[in-house]
Design a protein around this motif. Structure first.
Motif, short mmCIF file in Angstrom:
data_model
loop_
_atom_site.label_atom_id
_atom_site.label_comp_id
_atom_site.label_asym_id
_atom_site.label_seq_id
_atom_site.Cartn_x
_atom_site.Cartn_y
_atom_site.Cartn_z
N MET A 192 48.20 50.29 79.68
CA MET A 192 47.67 49.01 80.18
C MET A 192 46.34 49.39 80.85
O MET A 192 46.33 49.97 81.93
N THR A 249 43.82 47.80 82.17
CA THR A 249 43.37 47.00 83.35
C THR A 249 41.93 46.53 83.14
O THR A 249 41.11 47.22 82.54
N GLN A 285 44.33 42.94 75.40
CA GLN A 285 44.61 42.97 76.84
C GLN A 285 43.48 42.32 77.62
O GLN A 285 42.31 42.39 77.23
N CYS A 325 45.92 41.88 84.61
CA CYS A 325 47.32 41.70 85.04
C CYS A 325 47.50 40.41 85.83
O CYS A 325 48.62 39.98 86.07
N THR A 364 50.83 38.92 79.25
CA THR A 364 50.88 40.38 79.37
C THR A 364 52.26 40.91 79.00
O THR A 364 52.39 41.92 78.29
N CYS A 424 47.51 47.14 89.92
CA CYS A 424 48.00 46.46 88.72
C CYS A 424 49.45 46.85 88.43
O CYS A 424 50.26 45.99 88.05
N VAL A 471 52.66 44.15 88.16
CA VAL A 471 53.63 44.05 87.08
C VAL A 471 55.05 44.31 87.59
O VAL A 471 55.98 43.55 87.29
N TYR A 530 55.73 40.26 88.66
CA TYR A 530 55.99 39.62 87.38
C TYR A 530 57.40 39.03 87.27
O TYR A 530 57.57 37.88 86.86
#
Lengths: 234, 248, 469
Positions: free
Chosen positions: B18, B20, B51, B54, B74, B91, B95, B99
């Motif tokens: 990921m 970012t 991507q 986030c 995401t 980030c 998540v 999230y």
């Protein structure tokens, strides 16, 4: 977003079931290790700038007091009555030219109370006992009562507390038990409406974080520990 | 078990990166170094396509519906990953920590939990995921480590980066006074109250000077943007690098 | 330093504070000292973490049955001969106290430090009816003489130099030429205030806790003024937020073990005073009347609200000391009674979310406050919630909302995101010098005024991936 009940742990402290009995047990346990408790108390008391004295018997208390008085030229003392101090100090100190006004145990009329207040405010030194001495923090606990006005340990610039091993407890946790026990059932009629915990002399650091002592309360606090125990005989 | 807990290790051999938004746009070299490093350690790296971000900036400013929409996307992108590696503590925190809550009760709820449970911050991944702590460096030391707030307090990870620096060969490490103090970035905070943000940064830079280090190391692009931005503006000889730029 | 007016924007108040070099140094020294003292106290205290968890659990459990505990508290205080008054609003609380003052014919009241009485602006109300309130906590005494408000929850005059205090005392107390010596100044305060304690008709204090089981009101102090105000005057009034009630004496011991350590690093404050109603007939001294004013003022509404956790607060000030924002700008810049991280939440509680539309952003969300808080209040979480409220209730400026919503749209459309990068690359060209951006127009200038910015990379990572993979 309303907070959901039950999301955060919630439980009040577990209270002792029979506090007075538990306290009795605790006292018995503590009486076996009082020297260690005393050592810890002394260390913590001195850490907060208390001055610690130790005398072998109650008969040695007046001499220790006299020394303390001489060192700071204290001539006028106010004190708990002898029955509450569990030692007589007035005669010996009087002989040394130091006046001791013992507080009356019964409440006099208004005019006399005002005089006593003025006396306490002018006194050089206040002598009290201590209901508890907490080793963990070097704290003295004084329960206000008949003959034990709160200001004896507050107004004079020097406070001296006289106590023996029966006052010692080790921790704040034990303090909790003591407080529960003291409030289990009706209070004795002589007990007053305040309990004061005293941990060192009055202090502040409000000006540039510089520590100064004796702001409103006493500038000095002394503890006289009596090894052989206190108690008036005869 | 807390959502922010480190995933159970199993030495994943295949990770999804990921990248970012900040690293993607401004520090792609950090991403490159991470990929090279992981490949050398025998880990296959994939980059799920499309991507963006986030969603932390939206979340922190209170735009939670919008943050949830970004989270949903995401999660969909990373739903099949065995492990997700993130070069940024904040980030990774978003998540792992937020999230699941943002997507609770939605179709993606279980995917969100799963992705959260499989996400690692980069230093965490090296140390706790792969069990690798010994690396070399040719960066001019001494190095000093700055804890990013979300990594330290959000993910409770102060240890992994320090272990990596401790075991680093080829350069030296010194402690940074106030290493756990914020750098003043705080996302939009840095431009809403720029004077305060700068004042906080100045304190960090003063600590860096006092440490005797020649290079500050951090695991968060936001911190690096702030700290490097201040060092460059002063014309300082000191540097601020991402951990991945320090490990060979 | 003159006090900033709340009407000016936060950013301006903050900038003003940042420009005050003495304040800056004073804050640095004081907060660093408090942090060190707290850390040492807890390092030396292995049961500390467990006790913090217990304390938090006690607060939560108490809130869940607040009405029961309050009822029990009232019954016990009354059993001991005290009077309890319930005040829904600040105005009601003021009226209660003014009423007591009028009825007892008080001309002067000595006050021991109480944030609750600051909150309800009691002093002004007392003066308006001809009762002189005298602050006796040294820090509060100083700021009262200076006509200022406290800048820290437990060290109210932290922003003043000893020189400033000396000058203040010399002028206000008509004692010219006082030296800038804290010992001397403290001694003077002691003399001046001793006389007030002995002659005051009314003692007004706050309370740190009230134990429901025994009707005990607890004051945690260091100077002795709390003891004076609760024993010498004829009438004692304690003003206390309803959330301060705790169930039992055993609970009290838990809080006492962590409160002073969190605030100043002391194991216990010098004086912990347990007040149990007015004096008994057997006592030589003590107040004839004891009144407890239980203050709601927005607290009860939060039990079911977003700010519930802030009701755990012990008012120790630990969060202020570690907050990177507070450490830079001090308490006055916040503009309300309660400063620092918890102050933002309390301001919202007392004045509604609109009052914190700027203050909710006076935080980098670093979380140092949670670490320091004895009851682990999750302040950042609630700040984010306040920000959300500010956005949803359209209190935030519409321009900002447009920007964020546009940004949000870009983030869910990767094509827009990629386009954004390409546009950025083009627009930034005129501003790049030596590989950095040193100045940008308008809003982005907020960053570049003091910091360089990296340029958008010639190829983003995702654009390079083809070559890397």
């Amino acid at each position: 977003m309303a907070k959901t009940r039950g999301l955060f742990p919630a439980s009040t402290a577990e209270r002792p079931a029979e506090p007075r009995q538990r306290l009795e047990l605790l006292r018995r346990e503590l009486s076996e290790r009082w020297p260690q408790t005393l050592a810890r108390f002394r260390a913590e008391f001195e850490r907060v700038a208390g001055v610690f004295h130790r005398v072998p018997t109650a008969a040695d208390v007046p001499a220790a007091l006299e020394r303390i008085c001489r060192e700071r030229d204290a001539r006028r003392l106010v004190a708990w009555p002898a029955e509450d101090l569990r030692v007589a100090i007035a005669p010996a100190l009087g002989a040394a030219g130091i006046t001791v006004e013992s507080m009356p145990r019964s409440v006099p009329p208004e005019a006399e109370r005002r005089r006593l207040r003025a006396l306490i405010a002018e006194a050089d030194l206040g002598v009290t006992g201590a209901d508890l001495a907490i080793a963990e923090t070097g704290t003295l606990v004084l329960v206000a009562a008949a003959g034990r006005p709160r200001s004896t340990s507050l107004l004079p610039p020097c406070h001296v507390a006289v106590f023996d091993r029966t006052a010692l407890v080790e921790s704040l946790e034990q303090l909790g038990l003591v407080l529960e026990a003291w409030h289990d059932g009706p209070a004795p009629p002589e007990r007053g409406a305040a309990i004061n915990f005293i941990t060192g002399p009055s202090r502040t650091a409000d000006i540039e974080l510089t520590l100064t002592r004796g702001v409103h309360g006493p500038k000095e606090i002394h503890a006289i520990f009596v090894d052989g125990g206190l108690g008036l005989h005869g | 078990m807390s959502e922010t807990a480190v995933p159970r290790a199993g030495s994943p051999r295949r990770v999804a990166l990921m990248i970012t938004c900040l690293a993607d746009m401004f520090y792609p070299e950090v991403g490159e170094r991470i990929v090279r490093l992981l490949r050398r350690l025998g880990v296959e790296v994939t980059l799920p396509a499309g991507q963006t971000c986030c969603g932390l900036p939206l979340f922190n400013s209170g735009y939670h519906d919008e943050a949830a929409a970004v989270a949903r996307r995401t999660v969909q992108i990373f739903r099949d990953a065995e492990a997700v590696v993130v070069p940024s503590g904040s980030c990774a925190w978003m998540v792992k920590h937020e999230y699941p809550g943002l997507l609770r009760g939605t179709v993606e709820a279980s995917d969100a939990e799963r992705v959260a449970g499989r996400t690692w911050e980069f230093a965490q991944f090296l140390v706790r995921g792969l069990g690798r702590t010994a690396f070399e460096s040719d960066v001019d030391g001494p190095l000093a480590y700055h804890d990013s707030c979300h990594l330290l307090r959000g993910l409770h990870e102060g240890e992994s980066p320090r272990v990596l620096l401790r075991d680093l060969k080829g350069t030296s490490v010194v402690p940074l006074p106030g290493s756990d103090e914020c750098c003043g970035f705080g996302g939009s905070f840095s431009v809403r109250l720029p004077e305060v943000s700068t004042s906080i940064l100045e304190r960090k830079l003063a600590n860096l000077e006092a440490s005797g280090a020649r290079c500050l190391v951090a695991c968060d692009a936001g911190c690096l943007m702030q700290i490097r931005g201040g060092l460059l503006r002063r014309g300082s000889a000191l540097r601020a690098l991402h951990l991945a730029e320090v490990l060979k | 330093m003159t006090e900033p007016i709340v009407g000016t924007p936060l950013r301006q108040r903050a900038a003003q504070a940042l420009g005050d070099r003495f304040l800056h140094e004073a804050l640095d020294i004081a907060t660093t000292k408090f942090i060190t003292l707290r850390r040492e106290a807890f390092d030396d205290f292995p049961e500390g973490e467990r006790l913090r968890d217990r304390a938090r659990a006690i607060k939560e459990a108490t809130l869940q049955r607040l009405d029961e505990h309050l009822e029990k508290l009232v019954a016990n205080v009354e059993r001991l001969g005290g009077h309890v008054h319930f005040a829904t609003t600040a105005e009601e609380a003021r009226e209660v106290v003014l009423d007591i003052a009028r009825r007892t014919g008080a001309r002067m009241a000595v006050k021991s430090k109480s944030m609750a009485t600051e909150e309800i602006h009691l002093n002004d109300a007392l003066e308006a009816i001809g009762v002189t309130p005298v602050e006796t906590d040294l820090g509060e005494y100083i700021i009262q003489l200076a006509h200022e408000r406290p800048s820290h929850i437990i060290a109210p005059a932290i922003h003043k130099t000893k020189g400033q205090v000396a000058e203040l005392f010399s002028r206000e107390l008509k004692r010219p030429g006082l030296p800038a010596d804290p010992e001397v100044l403290t001694k003077i305060a002691r003399e001046e205030l001793r006389e007030k304690f002995l002659s005051a008709d009314l003692g007004i204090t706050g309370a740190n806790f009230a134990v429901a089981e025994t009707g005990t009101v607890v004051l945690v102090t260091n100077e002795g003024n709390g003891r004076m105000a609760t024993s010498l005057p004829r009438v004692h009034v304690a003003v206390m937020g309803v959330e301060k009630v705790i169930p039992s004496m055993t609970d009290l011991a838990v809080f006492l073990a962590i409160l002073a350590k969190s605030a100043t690093g002391q194991k216990l404050s010098v004086y912990t005073t347990l007040v149990q109603g007015p004096r008994r007939p057997s006592e030589l001294e003590g107040p004839e009347e004891f009144h407890l004013v239980l203050l709601d003022n927005g607290r009860i509404a939060q039990i079911a609200g977003t700010l519930r956790e802030s009701l755990y607060c012990l008012r120790c000030g630990a969060c202020l000391n570690v907050c990177p924002v507070y450490r830079q700008i001090g308490g006055h810049a916040y503009g309300y009674t309660y400063p620092g991280p918890i102050g933002i939440l309390l301001t919202a509680m007392l004045n509604g979310p609109g009052s914190v539309k700027e203050l909710a952003h006076a935080s980098s969300l670093c979380g140092a406050c949670v670490d320091a808080c004895p009851v682990r209040i999750d302040i950042p979480r609630m700040l984010i919630e306040l920000r959300r409220q500010v956005d949803e209730e359209h209190i935030a400026p519409w321009t900002e909302r447009v920007v964020f919503k546009t940004f949000a749209r870009v983030l869910v459309h990767p094509a827009l995101y990629r386009l954004g990068a390409r546009i950025g690359r083009v627009l930034q060209r005129p501003f790049i010098r030596e590989g950095r951006i040193r100045a940008l127009p308008s809003f982005f200038g907020q960053w570049t005024k003091t910091r360089d910015l990296p340029p958008v990379a010639a190829r983003t990572f995702q654009e390079r991936w083809r070559d890397i993979s």
